[in-house]
Design a protein around this motif. Structure first.
Motif, mmCIF file in Angstrom:
data_model
loop_
_atom_site.group_PDB
_atom_site.id
_atom_site.type_symbol
_atom_site.label_atom_id
_atom_site.label_comp_id
_atom_site.label_asym_id
_atom_site.label_seq_id
_atom_site.Cartn_x
_atom_site.Cartn_y
_atom_site.Cartn_z
ATOM 1 N N ALA A 249 42.824 41.053 45.463
ATOM 2 C CA ALA A 249 42.113 40.540 44.308
ATOM 3 C C ALA A 249 41.930 38.978 44.383
ATOM 4 O O ALA A 249 41.028 38.625 43.803
ATOM 5 N N ALA A 250 43.002 38.472 44.583
ATOM 6 C CA ALA A 250 42.934 36.819 44.817
ATOM 7 C C ALA A 250 41.928 36.488 45.811
ATOM 8 O O ALA A 250 41.156 35.488 45.597
ATOM 9 N N LEU A 251 41.638 37.265 46.935
ATOM 10 C CA LEU A 251 40.697 36.701 47.759
ATOM 11 C C LEU A 251 39.316 36.941 47.237
ATOM 12 O O LEU A 251 38.486 36.313 47.345
ATOM 13 N N GLU A 252 39.088 38.079 46.560
ATOM 14 C CA GLU A 252 37.828 38.390 45.769
ATOM 15 C C GLU A 252 37.578 37.203 44.849
ATOM 16 O O GLU A 252 36.328 36.786 44.762
ATOM 17 N N LEU A 253 38.689 36.796 44.128
ATOM 18 C CA LEU A 253 38.360 35.913 43.048
ATOM 19 C C LEU A 253 37.945 34.638 43.755
ATOM 20 O O LEU A 253 37.070 33.833 43.319
ATOM 21 N N LYS A 254 38.485 34.320 44.951
ATOM 22 C CA LYS A 254 38.206 33.120 45.550
ATOM 23 C C LYS A 254 36.892 32.839 46.332
ATOM 24 O O LYS A 254 36.264 32.075 46.109
ATOM 25 N N LEU A 255 36.302 34.191 46.508
ATOM 26 C CA LEU A 255 34.937 34.361 47.298
ATOM 27 C C LEU A 255 33.910 34.194 45.963
ATOM 28 O O LEU A 255 32.973 33.371 45.982
ATOM 29 N N LEU A 256 34.170 34.879 44.811
ATOM 30 C CA LEU A 256 33.362 34.592 43.644
ATOM 31 C C LEU A 256 33.342 33.409 43.319
ATOM 32 O O LEU A 256 32.249 32.664 42.639
ATOM 33 N N ILE A 257 34.585 32.492 43.218
ATOM 34 C CA ILE A 257 34.536 30.994 42.783
ATOM 35 C C ILE A 257 33.681 30.342 43.631
ATOM 36 O O ILE A 257 32.970 29.229 43.275
ATOM 37 N N GLU A 258 33.640 30.589 45.178
ATOM 38 C CA GLU A 258 33.008 29.687 45.789
ATOM 39 C C GLU A 258 31.325 29.928 45.621
ATOM 40 O O GLU A 258 30.647 29.062 45.714
ATOM 41 N N GLN A 259 30.924 31.205 45.576
ATOM 42 C CA GLN A 259 29.687 31.575 44.937
ATOM 43 C C GLN A 259 29.310 30.643 43.840
ATOM 44 O O GLN A 259 28.241 30.289 43.898
ATOM 45 N N MET A 260 30.338 30.709 42.819
ATOM 46 C CA MET A 260 29.833 29.736 41.584
ATOM 47 C C MET A 260 29.787 28.262 41.920
ATOM 48 O O MET A 260 28.809 27.499 41.656
ATOM 49 N N ARG A 261 30.588 27.746 42.787
ATOM 50 C CA ARG A 261 30.505 26.421 43.048
ATOM 51 C C ARG A 261 29.201 25.966 43.760
ATOM 52 O O ARG A 261 28.675 25.112 43.463
ATOM 53 N N GLU A 262 28.591 26.863 44.657
ATOM 54 C CA GLU A 262 27.337 26.432 45.326
ATOM 55 C C GLU A 262 26.402 26.485 44.285
ATOM 56 O O GLU A 262 25.553 25.771 44.354
ATOM 57 N N GLN A 263 26.370 27.328 43.301
ATOM 58 C CA GLN A 263 25.363 27.418 42.040
ATOM 59 C C GLN A 263 25.409 26.341 41.411
ATOM 60 O O GLN A 263 24.612 25.656 40.746
ATOM 61 N N VAL A 264 26.789 25.835 40.887
ATOM 62 C CA VAL A 264 27.049 24.858 40.090
ATOM 63 C C VAL A 264 26.527 23.503 40.526
ATOM 64 O O VAL A 264 26.084 22.426 39.733
ATOM 65 N N GLN A 265 26.466 23.301 41.739
ATOM 66 C CA GLN A 265 25.773 22.104 42.453
ATOM 67 C C GLN A 265 24.610 21.839 42.262
ATOM 68 O O GLN A 265 24.048 20.778 42.299
ATOM 69 N N ASN A 266 23.930 22.822 41.701
ATOM 70 C CA ASN A 266 22.356 22.441 41.344
ATOM 71 C C ASN A 266 22.212 22.510 40.115
ATOM 72 O O ASN A 266 20.998 22.030 39.396
#
Length: 309
Positions: A290-307
């Motif tokens: 679950a923690a790994l899935e959360l980290k993956l989703l956070i990284e996806q969010m980070r990429e979008q937030v950069q825009n």
């Protein structure tokens, strides 16, 4: 409205080149990601005077992004005839400059025989060839500012549309993260109970071994290590609470208006920190996943937030 930092807009206006020639002036406005507002201008000499006005408009309307204005023009042959009906609007050819340009072209072609001759449009555009009628420079500037304003408006609309789409993507990701927390958090007491059972078995083994030992020092050290490890491992309730708080802060920012990119970027760091802590304190394989899935989703969010602006 939340907007993206990337976008594109363009607009065109007609402007007289003098000597009965009319041109289509095209102004483009492009934007990409940047930590701050970075403005650039690639304008022909005729349009240079419009740069201060374009800069003021962009500074007033945008807060972040690398924004570039580009202007170019081409001769509109269909409009040339209409310009001839107004002889007072035509400029005068400067014969001395024209002769000098012709001589320069001849010398260049001697050095480069395969070079093409200058077109009429290129000749008329050459500095000093046409003495522009009064107010011609102001016409170039006015046309550039007008086209630039329209291009900037199109850019802003483009950024707003992309920003709206990004908000939907980010909201969907936060919903997935909440689902993960919703599934895992109630199971934490069960994980703790299982770990207590394992700890008890380890301590029992240690006590059994201690019956043959001469000193209780080894037993006490073993118990101390296990208890410390246990206390660290089971304390994840605070991480879940902070994780949910940060997710709420993300949703609040996405529901607001104006620039939120920097704030969301900071929240991504906080979310990643909590996910890392959950992973390090995990007492079960399911919690680790679950923690790994959360980290993956956070990284996806980070990429979008950069825009986001």
């Amino acid at each position: 409205m939340i907007s993206s930092m990337t976008g594109y807009g363009s607009a065109s206006r007609q402007v007289s080149l003098g000597a009965g020639v009319v041109a289509d002036l095209q102004v483009e406005c492009r934007a990409v990601n940047s930590r701050f507002l970075d403005l650039g201008f690639r304008l022909p000499d005729e349009c240079r005077g419009a740069e201060p006005a374009l800069r003021e408009m962009a500074t007033h309307s945008l807060s972040r992004g690398k924004v570039e204005f580009r202007a170019a023009w081409r001769v509109n042959s269909g409009a040339a005839g209409a310009a001839k009906s107004n002889p007072h609007a035509l400029g005068a050819l400067q014969q001395d400059r024209l002769d000098a340009l012709y001589t320069l072209q001849e010398k260049a072609q001697e050095a480069f025989p395969k070079a093409q001759e200058l077109s009429i449009a290129e000749v008329l555009r050459w500095p000093g060839i046409v003495s522009e009628p009064r107010g011609e420079e102001e016409g170039w500037i006015a046309a550039t500012v007008e086209a630039g304003r329209a291009a900037l408006e199109a850019l802003i609309e483009s950024r707003n549309s992309e920003g709206k789409a990004l908000v939907g993507v980010l909201t969907n990701i936060t919903s997935k993260m909440r689902e993960i927390v919703k599934v895992i958090e109630p199971k934490v007491p069960e994980y703790v109970s299982q770990y207590q059972k394992k700890l008890t078995e380890r301590l029992s083994e240690a006590l059994a071994a201690q019956e043959q030992a001469k000193s209780g020092t080894e037993l006490m050290e073993r118990i101390r290590q296990e208890v410390v490890l246990y206390a660290v491992r089971i304390d994840i309730a605070e991480e879940f609470a902070r994780l949910k708080t940060h997710l709420q802060a993300v949703d609040t920012a996405l529901a607001g208006k104006g620039p939120v990119g920097k704030r969301l970027d900071f929240l991504m760091q906080e979310l990643n920190r909590e996910a890392n802590t959950l992973s390090s304190k995990s007492v079960s394989e399911e919690c680790t996943q679950a923690a790994l899935e959360l980290k993956l989703l956070i990284e996806q969010m980070r990429e979008q937030v950069q825009n986001l602006e």
